[in-house]
Design an enzyme around this catalytic site. Structure first.
Site, short mmCIF file in Angstrom:
data_model
loop_
_atom_site.label_atom_id
_atom_site.label_comp_id
_atom_site.label_asym_id
_atom_site.label_seq_id
_atom_site.Cartn_x
_atom_site.Cartn_y
_atom_site.Cartn_z
N HIS A 125 0.80 -1.13 -0.15
CA HIS A 125 -0.14 0.12 0.02
C HIS A 125 0.72 1.28 -0.02
CE1 HIS A 125 -3.69 -2.54 1.75
NE2 HIS A 125 -3.49 -2.67 0.38
N CYS A 133 4.03 12.66 -7.17
CA CYS A 133 2.91 13.84 -8.21
C CYS A 133 2.23 13.03 -8.84
CB CYS A 133 4.00 14.45 -8.76
SG CYS A 133 2.91 15.40 -10.07
ZN ZN Z 1 5.01 16.58 -11.25
#
Ligand code: ZN
Length: 259
Positions: A125, A133
């Protein structure tokens, strides 16, 4: 069979095993002060808004959800949590040379902090100690992003592309990482003993490690403070306090001789 008999049975099986695969869940970290998310006193049970922050669609769609998520990350009890006797017992097991893999559903990195080798740990997990990002996939230490939140940014964007950053963990609605899951299911078939600790074995696909190991002929030992979905497949079921019991079945010689 008494509890002491079951502990002795589990210890004998681990002593006899040559390739042990361990699967851990939230129950091994509660003694470190990290709450179980789904248990009766769990984070989501007490605060449904926290569940919204953990659902990828809400997180990506709503800046207010992200701001709340960053604030709650700042306050997480996990940042100051220390490994406990259960984590340390698994380090001792690794030092015997028989630990094949340590698959964990936890995101707290307490196994590595206790001293487990990073290359043995499979984090199905992800890890809350990293950010990723959503747009460019850049990963970085969580500390870097939290420092920006402390300095006044309410929703710090990716420094590389300006995209949305999140904890490098698997949110609800987010796909698991296929390579990581494949590794977890593969190692399950490679051991001669599977030890499941602190998990109710209800979350697919990871809980499938137990029947996979059983079909491959491995002994199954389950240690949890409440019944699990896979107890019927186990050779030994231990219903005990996790840190103490793990120390007895695979911990230090000192802990064993004290028994
Ligand atoms: Zn990024």
């Amino acid at each position: 069979m008494t509890d002491a008999d079951r502990i002795a049975d589990a210890r004998a099986r681990i002593d006899a095993a040559r390739r042990v695969v361990v699967l851990t869940g939230a129950g091994i970290s509660t003694e470190s002060g990290i709450p179980d998310f789904r248990g009766p006193r769990g984070v989501w049970t007490k605060n449904p808004a926290a569940e919204k922050q953990s659902t990828i669609q809400h997180y990506l769609a709503d800046p207010e959800v992200r701001k709340a998520a960053w604030r709650s990350r700042l306050d997480s009890p996990a940042w100051t949590a220390e490994p406990n006797a259960g984590h340390r017992a698994l380090v001792t097991l690794e030092r015997t040379g028989k630990l094949h893999a340590l698959v964990t559903q936890n995101i707290d990195e307490l196994h590595q902090r206790a001293g487990s080798s990073a290359d043995k740990v499979v984090e199905v997990h992800g890890s809350m100690r990293r950010v990723m990002c959503w747009d460019c996939g850049r990963r970085a230490p969580m500390d870097e992003a939290l420092a920006r939140v402390r300095a006044g940014e309410s929703d710090p964007p990716c420094p590389a592309c300006g995209g949305i950053q999140k904890s490098d963990t698997i949110s609800f609605g987010q796909a698991l990482v296929a390579d990581v899951i494949d590794r977890a299911l593969r190692v399950a078939s490679e051991g001669d003993l599977l030890l499941a600790v602190g998990t109710t074995l209800q979350v697919q696909p990871v809980c499938a490690m137990v029947p996979i190991a059983a079909r491959a002929g491995a002994a199954i030992v389950i240690l949890n403070d409440q019944p699990t979905a896979m107890d019927a497949l186990a050779d030994v079921v231990l219903r005990a306090q996790i840190g103490a019991a793990l120390s007895e079945i695979c911990g230090t010689a000192d802990a064993r001789s004290a028994h």
